[in-house]
Design a protein around this motif. Structure first.
Motif, PDB file in Angstrom:
ATOM      1  N   ARG A 134       0.773  -1.437  -0.146  1.00 17.66           N
ATOM      2  CA  ARG A 134      -0.042  -0.027   0.038  1.00 17.66           C
ATOM      3  C   ARG A 134       1.056   1.365   0.043  1.00 17.66           C
ATOM      4  O   ARG A 134       0.550   2.288  -0.495  1.00 17.66           O
ATOM      5  N   PHE A 135       2.003   1.245   0.673  1.00 17.84           N
ATOM      6  CA  PHE A 135       2.969   2.341   0.735  1.00 17.84           C
ATOM      7  C   PHE A 135       3.400   2.766  -0.917  1.00 17.84           C
ATOM      8  O   PHE A 135       3.304   3.906  -1.321  1.00 17.84           O
ATOM      9  N   LYS A 183       2.090   1.684  -3.589  1.00 15.50           N
ATOM     10  CA  LYS A 183       0.943   2.067  -4.362  1.00 15.50           C
ATOM     11  C   LYS A 183       0.361   3.393  -4.352  1.00 15.50           C
ATOM     12  O   LYS A 183       0.185   3.975  -5.293  1.00 15.50           O
ATOM     13  N   THR A 184       0.245   3.882  -2.637  1.00 12.18           N
ATOM     14  CA  THR A 184      -0.310   5.408  -2.644  1.00 12.18           C
ATOM     15  C   THR A 184       1.008   6.446  -3.126  1.00 12.18           C
ATOM     16  O   THR A 184       0.524   7.463  -3.631  1.00 12.18           O
ATOM     17  N   ASN A 185       2.126   5.924  -3.242  1.00 14.05           N
ATOM     18  CA  ASN A 185       3.060   6.687  -3.825  1.00 14.05           C
ATOM     19  C   ASN A 185       3.597   6.493  -5.464  1.00 14.05           C
ATOM     20  O   ASN A 185       4.299   7.137  -6.065  1.00 14.05           O
TER      21      ASN A 185
END
Length: 137
Positions: A12-13, A15-17
Motif C-alpha cells: 500500500r505504501f 501504491k499510494t506513492n
C-alpha cells in the motif's frame, strides 16, 4: 493472482506513492514511477525515501520470485544524481546470489533517459514458507 498483481495491490505504501511493478522474471524485477510534486523534498528534488521505496518494491519482487517468502534484512543505497519533477524513474533489480537462506540483489535506478540516479544492494532472509501466487506475471 500473479506476484506482480499481488505486490502492486498489497504494498500500500508503494501504491499510494505511484510506484508499480512492471516486470518480474525469476531473479529479475522492474518497478517504475514518475516524480510528482508529492515526491519532492525541501531542495525541490526527489526525496531519497521515494527513490528507495521504488528500489524496495523491485527488491521485494526479485527476492520473492522463487515462490518462498523472502524478507529484507539489510539494504544500502547510494544516490549519484538528482531526479526532478516529471522524471520517469525505473528500478531494475537483479538477484546476483540465489542462496537458499540469504539471497543478495543489486538494483540500479535510472531516469528513462538512462542517467543513473542511484544504486542499491539488498540482502534478505528466505523463509521456508510459500509466497502464494499463480505466476510471476
Amino acid at each position: 493472482m500473479t506476484l506482480l498483481e499481488r505486490l502492486n495491490e498489497t504494498d500500500r505504501f508503494a501504491k499510494t506513492n505511484g510506484i508499480q511493478l512492471t516486470e518480474i522474471r525469476e531473479g529479475y524485477a522492474k518497478a517504475e514511477m514518475t516524480v510528482e510534486d508529492k515526491h519532492l523534498n525541501g531542495g525541490n528534488v526527489c526525496q531519497g525515501g521515494a527513490i528507495f521505496t521504488l528500489a524496495d518494491l523491485a527488491i521485494a519482487a526479485v527476492m520473492n520470485s522463487h515462490g518462498l517468502l523472502t524478507l529484507g534484512i539489510e539494504n544500502q543505497v547510494t544516490y549519484v544524481s538528482s531526479a526532478l519533477l516529471g522524471d520517469h524513474l525505473i528500478a531494475e533489480a537483479v538477484e546476483t546470489v540465489n542462496h537458499k537462506k540469504i539471497p543478495f540483489a543489486q538494483v540500479t535506478i535510472k531516469k528513462a533517459t538512462g542517467e543513473i540516479v542511484a544504486s542499491c544492494t539488498a540482502l534478505a532472509y528466505r523463509k521456508q514458507a510459500p509466497m502464494e501466487y499463480d505466476a510471476l506475471m
